[in-house]
Design a protein around this motif. Structure first.
Motif, PDB file in Angstrom:
ATOM      1  N   ALA A   1      50.192  38.297  64.713  1.00 55.66           N
ATOM      2  CA  ALA A   1      51.038  37.357  64.298  1.00 55.66           C
ATOM      3  C   ALA A   1      50.472  37.074  62.931  1.00 55.66           C
ATOM      4  O   ALA A   1      49.261  37.285  62.565  1.00 55.66           O
ATOM      5  N   GLU A   2      51.372  36.590  62.037  1.00 57.68           N
ATOM      6  CA  GLU A   2      51.093  36.304  60.666  1.00 57.68           C
ATOM      7  C   GLU A   2      50.801  34.572  60.717  1.00 57.68           C
ATOM      8  O   GLU A   2      51.666  33.846  61.125  1.00 57.68           O
ATOM      9  N   PHE A   3      49.737  34.282  60.115  1.00 53.55           N
ATOM     10  CA  PHE A   3      49.454  32.752  59.699  1.00 53.55           C
ATOM     11  C   PHE A   3      49.762  32.363  58.360  1.00 53.55           C
ATOM     12  O   PHE A   3      49.604  33.080  57.520  1.00 53.55           O
ATOM     13  N   VAL A   4      50.746  31.530  58.377  1.00 56.95           N
ATOM     14  CA  VAL A   4      51.191  30.918  57.085  1.00 56.95           C
ATOM     15  C   VAL A   4      50.680  29.578  56.968  1.00 56.95           C
ATOM     16  O   VAL A   4      50.937  28.647  57.502  1.00 56.95           O
ATOM     17  N   PRO A   5      49.785  29.561  55.879  1.00 58.80           N
ATOM     18  CA  PRO A   5      49.111  28.164  55.920  1.00 58.80           C
ATOM     19  C   PRO A   5      50.056  27.146  55.045  1.00 58.80           C
ATOM     20  O   PRO A   5      51.000  27.611  54.592  1.00 58.80           O
ATOM     21  N   ALA A   6      49.747  25.898  55.266  1.00 61.67           N
ATOM     22  CA  ALA A   6      50.421  24.883  54.981  1.00 61.67           C
ATOM     23  C   ALA A   6      50.840  24.719  53.176  1.00 61.67           C
ATOM     24  O   ALA A   6      49.596  25.078  52.764  1.00 61.67           O
ATOM     25  N   ALA A   7      51.926  24.556  52.843  1.00 56.26           N
ATOM     26  CA  ALA A   7      51.991  24.619  51.282  1.00 56.26           C
ATOM     27  C   ALA A   7      53.301  23.667  51.047  1.00 56.26           C
ATOM     28  O   ALA A   7      54.311  24.000  51.724  1.00 56.26           O
ATOM     29  N   GLY A   8      53.374  23.032  49.721  1.00 60.74           N
ATOM     30  CA  GLY A   8      54.511  22.300  49.526  1.00 60.74           C
ATOM     31  C   GLY A   8      55.212  21.514  50.447  1.00 60.74           C
ATOM     32  O   GLY A   8      56.304  21.243  50.694  1.00 60.74           O
ATOM     33  N   GLY A   9      54.224  20.852  51.437  1.00 64.31           N
ATOM     34  CA  GLY A   9      54.838  19.750  52.269  1.00 64.31           C
ATOM     35  C   GLY A   9      55.358  20.578  53.702  1.00 64.31           C
ATOM     36  O   GLY A   9      55.872  19.871  54.521  1.00 64.31           O
TER      37      GLY A   9
ATOM     38  N   SER B   1      51.480  24.398  58.616  1.00 64.42           N
ATOM     39  CA  SER B   1      51.205  25.647  58.946  1.00 64.42           C
ATOM     40  C   SER B   1      51.877  26.261  60.296  1.00 64.42           C
ATOM     41  O   SER B   1      52.377  25.316  60.807  1.00 64.42           O
ATOM     42  N   PHE B   2      52.178  27.511  59.958  1.00 67.71           N
ATOM     43  CA  PHE B   2      52.743  27.938  61.398  1.00 67.71           C
ATOM     44  C   PHE B   2      52.473  29.436  61.442  1.00 67.71           C
ATOM     45  O   PHE B   2      51.894  30.195  60.490  1.00 67.71           O
ATOM     46  N   TRP B   3      52.714  30.013  62.543  1.00 65.31           N
ATOM     47  CA  TRP B   3      52.782  31.381  62.795  1.00 65.31           C
ATOM     48  C   TRP B   3      53.926  32.236  63.091  1.00 65.31           C
ATOM     49  O   TRP B   3      54.924  31.614  63.675  1.00 65.31           O
ATOM     50  N   CYS B   4      53.927  33.411  62.561  1.00 64.08           N
ATOM     51  CA  CYS B   4      55.273  33.836  62.749  1.00 64.08           C
ATOM     52  C   CYS B   4      54.997  35.671  63.179  1.00 64.08           C
ATOM     53  O   CYS B   4      53.954  35.834  62.713  1.00 64.08           O
ATOM     54  N   GLY B   5      55.947  36.182  63.986  1.00 63.36           N
ATOM     55  CA  GLY B   5      55.574  37.512  64.436  1.00 63.36           C
ATOM     56  C   GLY B   5      57.002  38.207  64.258  1.00 63.36           C
ATOM     57  O   GLY B   5      57.885  37.967  63.524  1.00 63.36           O
ATOM     58  N   THR B   6      56.832  39.402  64.703  1.00 63.59           N
ATOM     59  CA  THR B   6      57.912  40.575  64.589  1.00 63.59           C
ATOM     60  C   THR B   6      59.264  39.959  64.997  1.00 63.59           C
ATOM     61  O   THR B   6      60.388  40.623  64.521  1.00 63.59           O
TER      62      THR B   6
END
Length: 67
Positions: A28-36, A39-44
């Protein structure tokens, strides 16, 4: 490599990781917190994977063999 609990820490940078959720292991891809935005994980197959319990970096790819 050892599993890292999300209770202990999240990845320092965004990118692809191996994760565990509900007894399953997948990338899964980790997307770090940004602009309020938190953070979250996203997958295919979904853009927000909840309840990831553990993660680890992807291993290095194998070295190319010379022919």
């Amino acid at each position: 490599m050892n599993w890292i609990s999300v209770k202990d820490r999240l990845p320092a940078i965004g990118g692809q990781y191996i994760v565990s959720k509900d007894g399953f292991v997948f990338s899964a891809e980790f997307v770090p917190a940004a602009g309020g935005i938190k953070s979250f994980w996203c997958g295919t197959f979904t853009n927000d994977i909840e309840k990831v319990t553990h993660w680890m970096p992807l291993p290095e790819p194998p070295e190319e063999e010379e022919e």
